[in-house]
Enzyme design. Structure first.
Site, PDB file in Angstrom:
ATOM      1  N   ASN A   1       0.831  -1.221   0.000  1.00 37.03           N
ATOM      2  CA  ASN A   1       0.000   0.000   0.000  1.00 37.03           C
ATOM      3  C   ASN A   1       0.857   1.259   0.000  1.00 37.03           C
ATOM      4  OD1 ASN A   1      -0.227  -2.055   1.987  1.00 37.03           O
ATOM      5  ND2 ASN A   1      -2.219  -1.302   2.596  1.00 37.03           N
ATOM      6  N   THR A   2       0.377   2.275  -0.714  1.00 35.04           N
ATOM      7  CA  THR A   2       1.032   3.590  -0.678  1.00 35.04           C
ATOM      8  C   THR A   2      -0.047   4.633  -0.391  1.00 35.04           C
ATOM      9  OG1 THR A   2       0.803   3.657  -3.079  1.00 35.04           O
ATOM     10  CG2 THR A   2       2.970   3.117  -2.221  1.00 35.04           C
TER      11      THR A   2
ATOM     12  N   CYS B   1      -6.921   4.563  -7.124  1.00 34.97           N
ATOM     13  CA  CYS B   1      -5.817   5.213  -7.828  1.00 34.97           C
ATOM     14  C   CYS B   1      -6.024   6.676  -8.182  1.00 34.97           C
ATOM     15  CB  CYS B   1      -5.527   4.463  -9.130  1.00 34.97           C
ATOM     16  SG  CYS B   1      -4.737   2.900  -8.835  1.00 34.97           S
ATOM     17  N   PHE B   2      -7.138   6.988  -8.831  1.00 38.60           N
ATOM     18  CA  PHE B   2      -7.251   8.299  -9.481  1.00 38.60           C
ATOM     19  C   PHE B   2      -6.988   9.468  -8.533  1.00 38.60           C
ATOM     20  CE2 PHE B   2     -10.121   7.008 -13.323  1.00 38.60           C
ATOM     21  CZ  PHE B   2      -9.029   6.359 -13.869  1.00 38.60           C
TER      22      PHE B   2
HETATM   23  C1  UDX Z   1      -7.718   2.889 -12.974  1.00 34.24           C
HETATM   24  C2  UDX Z   1      -7.031   2.903 -14.353  1.00 34.24           C
HETATM   25  O1  UDX Z   1      -8.019   2.734 -15.371  1.00 34.24           O
HETATM   26  C3  UDX Z   1      -5.981   1.811 -14.425  1.00 34.24           C
HETATM   27  O2  UDX Z   1      -5.286   1.867 -15.661  1.00 34.24           O
HETATM   28  C4  UDX Z   1      -5.010   1.972 -13.273  1.00 34.24           C
HETATM   29  O3  UDX Z   1      -4.081   0.915 -13.266  1.00 34.24           O
HETATM   30  C5  UDX Z   1      -5.740   1.995 -11.956  1.00 34.24           C
HETATM   31  O4  UDX Z   1      -6.743   3.014 -11.969  1.00 34.24           O
HETATM   32  P1  UDX Z   1      -9.639   1.444 -11.837  1.00 34.24           P
HETATM   33  O5  UDX Z   1      -9.623   2.498 -10.780  1.00 34.24           O
HETATM   34  O6  UDX Z   1      -9.573   0.016 -11.414  1.00 34.24           O
HETATM   35  O7  UDX Z   1      -8.421   1.664 -12.863  1.00 34.24           O
HETATM   36  O8  UDX Z   1     -10.992   1.594 -12.703  1.00 34.24           O
HETATM   37  P2  UDX Z   1     -11.451   2.563 -13.895  1.00 34.24           P
HETATM   38  O9  UDX Z   1     -12.167   1.720 -14.878  1.00 34.24           O
HETATM   39  O10 UDX Z   1     -10.377   3.414 -14.402  1.00 34.24           O
HETATM   40  O11 UDX Z   1     -12.565   3.482 -13.198  1.00 34.24           O
HETATM   41  C6  UDX Z   1     -12.239   4.458 -12.229  1.00 34.24           C
HETATM   42  C7  UDX Z   1     -13.482   5.236 -11.829  1.00 34.24           C
HETATM   43  O12 UDX Z   1     -13.922   6.076 -12.883  1.00 34.24           O
HETATM   44  C8  UDX Z   1     -14.684   4.366 -11.476  1.00 34.24           C
HETATM   45  O13 UDX Z   1     -15.344   4.899 -10.354  1.00 34.24           O
HETATM   46  C9  UDX Z   1     -15.560   4.433 -12.708  1.00 34.24           C
HETATM   47  O14 UDX Z   1     -16.903   4.191 -12.440  1.00 34.24           O
HETATM   48  C10 UDX Z   1     -15.310   5.878 -13.128  1.00 34.24           C
HETATM   49  N1  UDX Z   1     -15.589   6.133 -14.556  1.00 34.24           N
HETATM   50  C11 UDX Z   1     -14.873   5.488 -15.512  1.00 34.24           C
HETATM   51  C12 UDX Z   1     -16.565   7.077 -14.909  1.00 34.24           C
HETATM   52  O15 UDX Z   1     -17.205   7.677 -14.048  1.00 34.24           O
HETATM   53  N2  UDX Z   1     -16.784   7.318 -16.244  1.00 34.24           N
HETATM   54  C13 UDX Z   1     -16.082   6.693 -17.236  1.00 34.24           C
HETATM   55  O16 UDX Z   1     -16.326   6.985 -18.407  1.00 34.24           O
HETATM   56  C14 UDX Z   1     -15.094   5.739 -16.851  1.00 34.24           C
HETATM   57  P1  ADP Z   2      -3.154  -2.618  -4.260  1.00 32.54           P
HETATM   58  O1  ADP Z   2      -4.519  -2.213  -4.682  1.00 32.54           O
HETATM   59  O2  ADP Z   2      -2.098  -1.620  -4.687  1.00 32.54           O
HETATM   60  O3  ADP Z   2      -2.792  -4.016  -4.632  1.00 32.54           O
HETATM   61  P2  ADP Z   2      -3.746  -3.455  -1.534  1.00 32.54           P
HETATM   62  O4  ADP Z   2      -4.000  -2.587  -0.364  1.00 32.54           O
HETATM   63  O5  ADP Z   2      -4.877  -4.265  -2.081  1.00 32.54           O
HETATM   64  O6  ADP Z   2      -3.094  -2.523  -2.663  1.00 32.54           O
HETATM   65  O7  ADP Z   2      -2.564  -4.490  -1.181  1.00 32.54           O
HETATM   66  C1  ADP Z   2      -1.393  -4.186  -0.540  1.00 32.54           C
HETATM   67  C2  ADP Z   2      -0.985  -5.388   0.342  1.00 32.54           C
HETATM   68  O8  ADP Z   2       0.361  -5.179   0.792  1.00 32.54           O
HETATM   69  C3  ADP Z   2      -1.844  -5.574   1.595  1.00 32.54           C
HETATM   70  O9  ADP Z   2      -2.445  -6.861   1.570  1.00 32.54           O
HETATM   71  C4  ADP Z   2      -0.838  -5.442   2.768  1.00 32.54           C
HETATM   72  O10 ADP Z   2      -1.113  -6.344   3.827  1.00 32.54           O
HETATM   73  C5  ADP Z   2       0.476  -5.787   2.083  1.00 32.54           C
HETATM   74  N1  ADP Z   2       1.676  -5.266   2.748  1.00 32.54           N
HETATM   75  C6  ADP Z   2       1.932  -4.000   3.154  1.00 32.54           C
HETATM   76  N2  ADP Z   2       3.184  -3.892   3.702  1.00 32.54           N
HETATM   77  C7  ADP Z   2       3.743  -5.131   3.611  1.00 32.54           C
HETATM   78  C8  ADP Z   2       5.021  -5.688   3.977  1.00 32.54           C
HETATM   79  N3  ADP Z   2       5.979  -4.937   4.535  1.00 32.54           N
HETATM   80  N4  ADP Z   2       5.234  -7.010   3.745  1.00 32.54           N
HETATM   81  C9  ADP Z   2       4.272  -7.775   3.177  1.00 32.54           C
HETATM   82  N5  ADP Z   2       3.065  -7.312   2.794  1.00 32.54           N
HETATM   83  C10 ADP Z   2       2.784  -6.020   3.010  1.00 32.54           C
END
Ligand code: UDX
Ligand code: ADP
Length: 480
Positions: free
Chosen positions: A87-88, A272-273
């Site tokens: 996680n970040t 992410c966004f």
């Molecule tokens: C996003 C990026 O697409 C991906 O490449 C990156 O690795 C991680 O972030 P994600 O967040 O999984 O992926 O889903 P995405 O399909 O991008 O949708 C993000 C949000 O935007 C959702 O809430 C979706 O409902 C919304 N969305 C998307 C809209 O509201 N309108 C659109 O036209 C497209």
């Molecule tokens: P992403 O969507 O980027 O995959 P998540 O939150 O779903 O992020 O996953 C991150 C995972 O990393 C969690 O399951 C968390 O327990 C694990 N994690 C965080 N720090 C460590 C660490 N030092 N060693 C092993 N696992 C870790």
């Protein structure tokens, strides 16, 4: 046999490693995590994340060349390539709070790699991180290296949830950033060879480290910007009587713009966004570029505006108060085909309605009651920290009930809000829903999944993002 270890068994690490194992039978892949329940779930029939097609991929490889384990140090020590996918979160305190990435988990993973390594390793940055993180990680590794050679690569993941398996199987591109030194280029070639098992070579892009890191932030910022652009247009459409779907279609027909990612909605969510844009904003500010920072910040501001606007439409349409009224919330996940609720617009919409004392009845086909209540009790940005740091006992939830059926959620309700575009919401029997609701019955479509005219014929007062306003809604609007 090449050995890969991935630290972090989350939404990115789990599916990505499963795909590598599927496509590379000659490589052993171990996914490790400090969370015992998460690893136990990966080893069971109930995987910890819902992702179409993932079960099949995991079933094909698990126990053969794909393993899930909590023995983090052992598997890191044995690996040739270590992916870091932890996680970040966004920092909640201190310098850069509310914007900068908190690299605590990354740093502790890097220190552990340095501690346990006895052989040379390629360390791959997989989680989205601020530009130049690789440089910091490289410093941690090389200052503690006991003569071991570490090569750092940036290999950002572009998969979207709900379509992760498809995205991994046929990626638009794979991006690998590395040092331009001969050792750096050797490491790039080694990782390229992994992906070349199934990805055509012309789709594997290699760049320097910073370009790869920045490209990921830039790609997410551009995608989110499209959504905020169409959402900004949706507000103008409502004020002027244009239809945002028609506008999006006409605009998207320009081959330079293209039709994808132009669906107006209640707002974007996901892990992410927002996080990546805030990160980008912070990086711009730190580099003395306030105008650039301000430009990107607007993408997030419009997203917040869109969520607030939606809540205002609901409240003002219902005679300016939802106090004590039952409102059904259909969908809580941040998009369809995932159970993920990180930064879902549903949280802000629910908070807005709860603030006006509504009684909420929430239904989502993939999100548990426990998760919904935890999300509604959590502070902003807390979601990306381990669960034991999150509030467990929600306080004011007399106003919230979570049910397992859309019909139950809407029974006796004054209004329905569609927050996630689950396919099943298009197929509900809306006449039946209408018959069992209080009148006038309101329908607020935050995803434009319904045919507005048909709904009006049934008798609903309908609001749909960016569509010409129902005369009822128009007459009762306060300024938004
Ligand atoms: C996003 C990026 O697409 C991906 O490449 C990156 O690795 C991680 O972030 P994600 O967040 O999984 O992926 O889903 P995405 O399909 O991008 O949708 C993000 C949000 O935007 C959702 O809430 C979706 O409902 C919304 N969305 C998307 C809209 O509201 N309108 C659109 O036209 C497209
Ligand atoms: P992403 O969507 O980027 O995959 P998540 O939150 O779903 O992020 O996953 C991150 C995972 O990393 C969690 O399951 C968390 O327990 C694990 N994690 C965080 N720090 C460590 C660490 N030092 N060693 C092993 N696992 C870790």
């Amino acid at each position: 046999m090449v050995k890969i270890c991935c630290i972090g068994a989350g939404y990115v690490g789990g599916p990505t490693m499963a795909m590598i194992a599927l496509k590379c039978p000659d490589i052993e892949v171990v996914v490790v995590d400090i969370s015992k329940p998460r690893i136990a779930a990966w080893n069971s029939d109930e995987l910890p994340i819902y992702e179409p097609g993932l079960d099949e991929v995991v079933k094909k490889c698990r126990g053969k060349n794909l393993f899930f384990s909590t023995e983090v140090e052992k598997h890191v020590a044995e690996a040739d390539i270590v992916f870091v996918s932890v996680n970040t979160p966004t920092k909640t305190r201190g310098l850069g709070a509310g914007k900068a990435a908190d690299l605590t988990y990354w740093e502790s993973a890097a220190r552990m790699i340095a501690d346990v390594s006895k052989s040379d390793k390629i360390v791959v940055e997989k989680s989205t991180v601020p530009v130049k993180t690789a440089e910091a990680i490289e410093k941690i590794l090389t200052h503690n290296n006991k003569g071991i050679n570490f090569q750092i690569l940036s290999n950002p993941e572009f998969l979207a949830e709900g379509t992760a398996i498809e995205d991994l199987e046929k990626p638009d591109r794979v991006l690998i950033g590395g040092r331009t030194t001969p050792e750096g280029q050797k490491a790039v070639a080694a990782l390229k060879a992994v992906y070349a098992h199934w990805v055509p070579e012309d789709r594997i892009i290699t760049t320097n480290l910073w370009s790869a890191e920045l490209s990921k932030l830039a790609a997410n910022a551009f995608l989110a910007q499209r959504i905020s652009s169409i959402n900004a247009m949706s507000a103008l459409c409502e004020s002027t009587g244009a239809d945002v779907s028609e506008v999006a279609y006409a605009v998207g027909k320009d081959s330079r713009i293209g039709p994808k990612f132009l669906n107006a909605s209640v707002g974007f969510g996901g892990s992410c966004f927002q996080k990546d844009i805030l990160n980008l904003v912070y990086i711009c500010e730190c580099n003395g570029l306030p105008e650039v920072a301000h430009y990107w910040k607007q993408v997030v501001s419009i997203n917040d505006y869109q969520k607030t606007r939606f809540v205002k439409r609901v409240v003002s349409s219902m005679f300016n108060t939802v106090s004590g009224k039952k409102i059904a919330i259909l969908g809580f996940a941040f998009k369809k085909d995932t159970g993920d609720t990180r930064e879902t617009p549903a949280i802000d919409v629910c908070h807005g309605l709860l603030g006006d004392k509504a009684q909420l009845s929430i239904y989502d086909p993939q999100v548990t009651e426990d998760q919904i209540k935890r999300d509604l009790a959590m502070n902003k940005f807390d979601w990306d920290h381990p669960q034991h740091l999150q509030p467990q006992s929600p306080t004011a939830f007399k106003q919230v009930s979570v049910v397992w059926d859309a019909y139950e959620a809407c029974k006796d309700a004054h209004g329905i809000c569609i927050i996630t575009e689950w396919d099943e919401f298009k197929k509900l029997d809306y006449q039946k829903l209408y018959d069992n609701m209080q009148k006038p019955a309101f329908l607020f479509d935050g995803r434009n999944v319904l045919n507005v005219e048909e709904m009006r014929k049934i008798g609903f007062v309908v609001y749909s993002i960016g569509k010409p306003l129902d005369p009822w809604v128009k007459d009762l609007q306060v300024s938004i």
